[in-house]
Design an enzyme around this catalytic site. Structure first.
Site: not given
Ligand code: NAD
Ligand code: UDP
Length: 353
Positions: A143, A167
């Site tokens: 990120t 985070y």
């Molecule tokens: P999200 O919450 O929609 O998806 C995360 C998924 O991971 C969920 O389906 C959850 O059930 C699963 N999960 C969490 N912990 C787990 C574990 N211990 N074992 C198995 N599954 C697990 O989030 P997102 O928005 O799709 O983000 C995905 C990734 O992208 C994350 O790593 C987040 O940090 C990164 N990210 C997101 C953004 C954003 O703007 N959404 C920006 C930068 C980085």
């Protein structure tokens, strides 16, 4: 001035894996942790369209089972190394794409243990299981929060990493682990530092369904649809052109394509690398609100609130390195179109549920 960077095409340098026999009889598997979540599900759809078979590993702590549609679903936790080893033995994937994490900055401040335990502990278990099973290639969801408040914008990958909140620190720590796993065990990684992920697949069959939802575009759409009581605007006294924070909004389908290119880069022998994933274009909170009003035809009830803790005034990517390394550039460069894709999904989702 809001920074603007003109993207220009770079010759495609990635060695493609087209020679792989990606048929139903000979599927090429890619394990996708967190594949039931927002960005993960869009990436699975894109992987399937590119001929790969995504294997979703997700414990559904925040994901949605109905978003797993493009390959096998192995329900489980990334902390569980025995489960992971079984998954790797069953599918022998060419790579892992690692999305699974907790993602709320505010919650990470009030409950850092939850974040270090899941984002760092879970990643360590995953990397260990991969190493044990000889799975070498990983694309990791990092990120722009690893940069904290940048000294210069647009942000280059060489900018110092000084994350402001737990985070961001968890993601920084996983980047450090990847560096050391690469040196010690020959792991190959692409760490993609996303800027602001947003939008939805134009089919409107999948989209952003976070609970609670904290991100600006879905919050503004909720306000437009009467699903939230107006929109709180956090800070209009920043040293920016209109006083509100400037961000780099990248469409989730562009993110998905970059992950495929990341896998193909590693499969072609590419060296481990950290890359920014943004458009290179800054959009202020007020500009997002204007786009939401334009798309929805509603005037938002906006109230000004104090600055949100930990918000940097301007976060905009310098996207040249990802263009040079992966031959990737964004296709969705108009915030109005991005907002329209999110609106189409939310309207459908709210009608159905
Ligand atoms: P999200 O919450 O929609 O998806 C995360 C998924 O991971 C969920 O389906 C959850 O059930 C699963 N999960 C969490 N912990 C787990 C574990 N211990 N074992 C198995 N599954 C697990 O989030 P997102 O928005 O799709 O983000 C995905 C990734 O992208 C994350 O790593 C987040 O940090 C990164 N990210 C997101 C953004 C954003 O703007 N959404 C920006 C930068 C980085
Ligand atoms: N923001 C806002 N009201 C909201 C949500 C977000 O004013 O309800 C602002 C936030 O302060 C930041 C920008 O919108 O300046 C983008 O926030 P978001 O949470 O979408 O992403 P972040 O940049 O924190 O990853």
């Amino acid at each position: 001035m809001i920074p603007q960077i003109n993207a220009f095409p770079i010759p495609y340098q990635v060695i493609k894996t087209d020679t792989m026999n990606k048929t139903q009889q000979n599927p090429v598997y890619i394990v996708v942790t967190g594949g039931a979540g927002y960005i993960g599900s869009h990436t699975c759809k894109a992987l399937s369209a590119a001929g790969y078979t995504p294997v979703v590993v997700d414990n559904l702590v925040s994901g949605h089972k109905d978003a797993v549609r493009w390959g096998p679903f192995e329900q489980g936790d990334v902390h569980d190394q025995g489960f992971l080893r079984q998954v790797f033995k069953t599918y022998n994937p060419i790579a892992v794409i690692h999305f699974a994490a907790f993602i709320e900055v505010g919650e990470s401040v009030s409950n850092p243990a939850k974040y270090f335990e899941n984002n760092v502990g879970g990643s360590l278990a995953l990397l260990s299981a991969m190493t044990e099973c000889g799975i070498k290639n990983i694309v990791f969801s990092s990120t722009c929060a690893v940069y904290g408040e940048p000294q210069t914008v647009p942000i280059q990958e060489t900018n110092p990493r000084h994350p402001l909140n737990p985070y961001g620190k968890t993601k920084f720590m996983v980047e450090l682990m990847l560096e050391d796993f690469s040196k010690a065990y020959g792991m190959n990684y692409v760490a993609l530092r996303y800027f602001n992920a947003c939008g939805a697949d134009p089919s409107a069959e999948i989209g952003e369904r976070h609970d609670p939802e904290t991100h600006l575009i879905p919050r503004a759409l909720m306000a437009a649809a009467g699903k939230a009581e107006g929109l709180h605007l956090f800070g209009d006294d920043y040293d920016t052109p209109d006083g509100t924070c400037v961000r780099d909004y990248i469409h989730v389908n562009d993110l998905a394509q970059a992950h495929i290119k990341g896998v193909e880069y590693l499969s072609g022998g590419g060296k481990s690398v950290c890359l920014n994933l943004g458009t290179g274009q800054g959009t202020s909170v007020k500009q997002v609100i204007a786009a939401v009003e334009n798309v929805t035809g509603k005037t938002l009830d906006v109230t000004i609130h104090p600055r949100r803790e930990g918000d940097a005034p301007i976060l905009v990517a310098q996207p040249l390195k990802v263009q040079e390394t992966l031959g990737f550039s964004t296709q969705w460069n108009d915030v109005g179109q991005i907002v329209a894709s999110a609106w189409a999904f939310h309207k459908k989702d709210w009608d159905e549920n």
